[in-house]
Design a protein around this motif. Sequence first.
Motif, PDB file in Angstrom:
ATOM      1  N   ALA A   1     -22.383  77.187  70.566  1.00 10.77           N
ATOM      2  CA  ALA A   1     -22.397  78.641  70.389  1.00 10.77           C
ATOM      3  C   ALA A   1     -22.535  79.006  68.910  1.00 10.77           C
ATOM      4  O   ALA A   1     -23.222  79.974  68.564  1.00 10.77           O
ATOM      5  CB  ALA A   1     -21.125  79.248  70.971  1.00 10.77           C
ATOM      6  N   LEU A   2     -21.886  78.254  68.025  1.00 13.44           N
ATOM      7  CA  LEU A   2     -21.991  78.526  66.587  1.00 13.44           C
ATOM      8  C   LEU A   2     -23.407  78.299  66.081  1.00 13.44           C
ATOM      9  O   LEU A   2     -23.932  79.069  65.274  1.00 13.44           O
ATOM     10  CB  LEU A   2     -21.023  77.626  65.815  1.00 13.44           C
ATOM     11  N   THR A   3     -24.036  77.208  66.550  1.00 16.83           N
ATOM     12  CA  THR A   3     -25.379  76.872  66.074  1.00 16.83           C
ATOM     13  C   THR A   3     -26.477  77.579  66.853  1.00 16.83           C
ATOM     14  O   THR A   3     -27.635  77.573  66.429  1.00 16.83           O
ATOM     15  CB  THR A   3     -25.621  75.357  66.189  1.00 16.83           C
ATOM     16  N   LYS A   4     -26.083  78.167  67.999  1.00 18.11           N
ATOM     17  CA  LYS A   4     -27.058  78.790  68.902  1.00 18.11           C
ATOM     18  C   LYS A   4     -28.099  77.774  69.370  1.00 18.11           C
ATOM     19  O   LYS A   4     -29.265  78.079  69.576  1.00 18.11           O
ATOM     20  CB  LYS A   4     -27.737  79.994  68.236  1.00 18.11           C
ATOM     21  N   GLN A   5     -27.635  76.515  69.491  1.00 17.08           N
ATOM     22  CA  GLN A   5     -28.479  75.432  69.970  1.00 17.08           C
ATOM     23  C   GLN A   5     -27.638  74.519  70.860  1.00 17.08           C
ATOM     24  O   GLN A   5     -26.419  74.482  70.738  1.00 17.08           O
ATOM     25  CB  GLN A   5     -29.024  74.595  68.808  1.00 17.08           C
ATOM     26  N   LYS A   6     -28.296  73.764  71.726  1.00 16.47           N
ATOM     27  CA  LYS A   6     -27.581  72.788  72.546  1.00 16.47           C
ATOM     28  C   LYS A   6     -27.540  71.464  71.791  1.00 16.47           C
ATOM     29  O   LYS A   6     -28.279  70.523  72.080  1.00 16.47           O
ATOM     30  CB  LYS A   6     -28.268  72.634  73.906  1.00 16.47           C
ATOM     31  N   ILE A   7     -26.622  71.414  70.828  1.00 14.02           N
ATOM     32  CA  ILE A   7     -26.500  70.241  69.973  1.00 14.02           C
ATOM     33  C   ILE A   7     -25.610  69.188  70.606  1.00 14.02           C
ATOM     34  O   ILE A   7     -25.929  68.012  70.637  1.00 14.02           O
ATOM     35  CB  ILE A   7     -25.921  70.645  68.593  1.00 14.02           C
ATOM     36  N   ALA A   8     -24.448  69.628  71.104  1.00 14.89           N
ATOM     37  CA  ALA A   8     -23.454  68.705  71.634  1.00 14.89           C
ATOM     38  C   ALA A   8     -23.514  68.667  73.151  1.00 14.89           C
ATOM     39  O   ALA A   8     -23.752  69.691  73.804  1.00 14.89           O
ATOM     40  CB  ALA A   8     -22.062  69.117  71.161  1.00 14.89           C
ATOM     41  N   LEU A   9     -23.302  67.491  73.715  1.00 18.68           N
ATOM     42  CA  LEU A   9     -23.297  67.326  75.164  1.00 18.68           C
ATOM     43  C   LEU A   9     -22.051  67.985  75.749  1.00 18.68           C
ATOM     44  O   LEU A   9     -20.935  67.735  75.306  1.00 18.68           O
ATOM     45  CB  LEU A   9     -23.314  65.826  75.505  1.00 18.68           C
ATOM     46  N   VAL A  10     -22.254  68.832  76.755  1.00 16.75           N
ATOM     47  CA  VAL A  10     -21.158  69.585  77.369  1.00 16.75           C
ATOM     48  C   VAL A  10     -21.001  69.150  78.819  1.00 16.75           C
ATOM     49  O   VAL A  10     -21.975  69.017  79.550  1.00 16.75           O
ATOM     50  CB  VAL A  10     -21.434  71.102  77.304  1.00 16.75           C
ATOM     51  N   SER A  11     -19.740  68.906  79.232  1.00 14.74           N
ATOM     52  CA  SER A  11     -19.456  68.523  80.610  1.00 14.74           C
ATOM     53  C   SER A  11     -18.023  68.901  80.942  1.00 14.74           C
ATOM     54  O   SER A  11     -17.174  69.016  80.062  1.00 14.74           O
ATOM     55  CB  SER A  11     -19.662  67.006  80.787  1.00 14.74           C
ATOM     56  N   ASP A  12     -17.748  69.092  82.231  1.00 18.88           N
ATOM     57  CA  ASP A  12     -16.381  69.356  82.678  1.00 18.88           C
ATOM     58  C   ASP A  12     -15.540  68.082  82.709  1.00 18.88           C
ATOM     59  O   ASP A  12     -14.322  68.137  82.894  1.00 18.88           O
ATOM     60  CB  ASP A  12     -16.388  69.974  84.087  1.00 18.88           C
ATOM     61  N   ILE A  13     -16.203  66.934  82.531  1.00 21.85           N
ATOM     62  CA  ILE A  13     -15.484  65.659  82.553  1.00 21.85           C
ATOM     63  C   ILE A  13     -14.777  65.462  81.221  1.00 21.85           C
ATOM     64  O   ILE A  13     -15.394  65.546  80.155  1.00 21.85           O
ATOM     65  CB  ILE A  13     -16.460  64.491  82.813  1.00 21.85           C
ATOM     66  N   ALA A  14     -13.476  65.207  81.287  1.00 21.57           N
ATOM     67  CA  ALA A  14     -12.707  65.023  80.061  1.00 21.57           C
ATOM     68  C   ALA A  14     -13.191  63.796  79.293  1.00 21.57           C
ATOM     69  O   ALA A  14     -13.458  62.752  79.879  1.00 21.57           O
ATOM     70  CB  ALA A  14     -11.220  64.873  80.390  1.00 21.57           C
ATOM     71  N   GLY A  15     -13.315  63.930  77.983  1.00 19.46           N
ATOM     72  CA  GLY A  15     -13.706  62.797  77.141  1.00 19.46           C
ATOM     73  C   GLY A  15     -15.202  62.608  77.030  1.00 19.46           C
ATOM     74  O   GLY A  15     -15.671  61.499  76.755  1.00 19.46           O
ATOM     75  N   THR A  16     -16.003  63.668  77.237  1.00 13.58           N
ATOM     76  CA  THR A  16     -17.454  63.550  77.128  1.00 13.58           C
ATOM     77  C   THR A  16     -17.869  63.154  75.712  1.00 13.58           C
ATOM     78  O   THR A  16     -18.738  62.312  75.509  1.00 13.58           O
ATOM     79  CB  THR A  16     -18.134  64.875  77.524  1.00 13.58           C
ATOM     80  N   THR A  17     -17.254  63.772  74.713  1.00 17.48           N
ATOM     81  CA  THR A  17     -17.543  63.422  73.327  1.00 17.48           C
ATOM     82  C   THR A  17     -16.744  62.178  72.960  1.00 17.48           C
ATOM     83  O   THR A  17     -15.519  62.171  73.040  1.00 17.48           O
ATOM     84  CB  THR A  17     -17.171  64.578  72.373  1.00 17.48           C
ATOM     85  N   THR A  18     -17.455  61.115  72.576  1.00 14.80           N
ATOM     86  CA  THR A  18     -16.785  59.859  72.236  1.00 14.80           C
ATOM     87  C   THR A  18     -16.765  59.655  70.718  1.00 14.80           C
ATOM     88  O   THR A  18     -15.716  59.629  70.103  1.00 14.80           O
ATOM     89  CB  THR A  18     -17.483  58.683  72.930  1.00 14.80           C
ATOM     90  N   ASP A  19     -17.920  59.518  70.100  1.00 14.54           N
ATOM     91  CA  ASP A  19     -17.999  59.382  68.651  1.00 14.54           C
ATOM     92  C   ASP A  19     -18.247  60.749  68.026  1.00 14.54           C
ATOM     93  O   ASP A  19     -18.799  61.653  68.664  1.00 14.54           O
ATOM     94  CB  ASP A  19     -19.140  58.440  68.262  1.00 14.54           C
ATOM     95  N   PRO A  20     -17.871  60.933  66.762  1.00 12.89           N
ATOM     96  CA  PRO A  20     -18.144  62.203  66.083  1.00 12.89           C
ATOM     97  C   PRO A  20     -19.635  62.511  66.071  1.00 12.89           C
ATOM     98  O   PRO A  20     -20.472  61.626  65.876  1.00 12.89           O
ATOM     99  CB  PRO A  20     -17.613  61.962  64.662  1.00 12.89           C
ATOM    100  N   VAL A  21     -19.954  63.790  66.314  1.00 20.27           N
ATOM    101  CA  VAL A  21     -21.345  64.253  66.310  1.00 20.27           C
ATOM    102  C   VAL A  21     -21.533  65.191  65.124  1.00 20.27           C
ATOM    103  O   VAL A  21     -20.795  66.163  64.971  1.00 20.27           O
ATOM    104  CB  VAL A  21     -21.693  64.982  67.630  1.00 20.27           C
ATOM    105  N   TYR A  22     -22.519  64.903  64.278  1.00 24.13           N
ATOM    106  CA  TYR A  22     -22.768  65.692  63.068  1.00 24.13           C
ATOM    107  C   TYR A  22     -24.002  66.569  63.262  1.00 24.13           C
ATOM    108  O   TYR A  22     -25.025  66.114  63.781  1.00 24.13           O
ATOM    109  CB  TYR A  22     -23.000  64.774  61.867  1.00 24.13           C
ATOM    110  N   LYS A  23     -23.881  67.827  62.812  1.00 21.10           N
ATOM    111  CA  LYS A  23     -25.013  68.740  62.865  1.00 21.10           C
ATOM    112  C   LYS A  23     -25.108  69.508  61.548  1.00 21.10           C
ATOM    113  O   LYS A  23     -24.214  70.285  61.205  1.00 21.10           O
ATOM    114  CB  LYS A  23     -24.864  69.726  64.040  1.00 21.10           C
TER     115      LYS A  23
END
Length: 409
Positions: free
Chosen positions: A31-53
């Motif tokens: 929402a901040l970037t107004k782009q689909k940068i990060a993978l989004v899911s209802d499953i807990a723990g979707t983001t594993t390693d840090p994602v830089y944008k």
Amino acid sequence: MAEMNQSPRGTRIHIGLFGRRNAGKSSVINALTKQKIALVSDIAGTTTDPVYKAMELLPLGPIMLIDTAGIDDVGDLGKLRIGKTREVMTKTDVALIVMDAANPFSEFEEKLIEEFKRLGTPYLLVLNKCDTVPSADEIAEKLQAEVKEEFIVVSALNKSGFDRLRSAILSAAPRAFEDRPLIRDLLNPGDTVVFCVPIDTAAPKGRLILPQVQALRDTLDANANAIVAKENLIAAQLDNLKTPPALVVTDSQVFGKAAKIVPKEIPLTSFSILMARNKGDLTGLVEGAKAIESLKPGDKVLIAEACTHQCQAEDIGRVKIPAWLQEHVGGELSFEWYTGDSFPEDVSDYKLVIHCGACMINRRAMLSRQRQCREAGVPIVNYGVLIAYIKGILKRVLSPFPEAREALS
């Protein structure tokens, strides 16, 4: 070519997003970037390693947004992910602590606040998913009364509240933290700087390394003149000048040659020492150099390389510095290396930490590493300061920096 024109990661304000799993950190990034940068899911723990944008946030300028794994992750892999998240905390200039409005505040957020207070990092409390509860504003008011902190209510789904969040980020961001002079404050308009730039097997093909480029740009920003030459042409360049240069800046690896060529009345320093002042506490690194004399064969030494690169036959951090240091000590030392964003949580076993020039990390990360060493009672020095000390010319190359030079004596 676009990458060549972008601001380097190490010069951007770092804004990290932290919180529990499924708090909506990745959605807030999008929402901040107004782009689909990060993978989004209802499953807990979707983001594993840090994602830089990398992006621009006006009027602040270039920033780096960092999405992290949930601070409440579980299992053996979860512990590793939390470790990566904690590494990001040390380099964050502004922290966004993101919470689910339906389950907003717990011991995890409380511990995050405590840690950022300890680090001296400004933080914002973001109450996300306000669309999932009937009275998010009332929840925020109740939390503000209990926690004595302000909560920013947003919905990453319908994009509400993000104008307020952007304004809060702009207010919290330390504008002058990264925009520090590299060399321009040492120069007057019209001055001349001679840059000694050796070209060896480690030099990137077709371009200069980042500290050299940044020093050249900073010189131009000071309305000063720059002369760039290899070490075998420095003497000729100095002879051709009608007036002596205000400063000679050399690569630390040819300190010995440069010190013999450049007359003592001309100030001399190195790219690495300029970076030490720009990214960290130069005085503290100079104080760390004095610990070299107390090293004994068998002592453990950590060498931290903030960038990852292919090692060359004459690699500065893997070959040259260990050889010079062991020759100075008179015996073999036990070396360990950490590269990239990695840095040990516990440095107490080391007798000395040697850090690279830190051109690839931001100032807060370098200061955090220095603070960690100081709290553990372990001296830390950087490449340029160490090499100058071993070559016996540290006092001379600190002549532009009287405070740091005083620390040496």
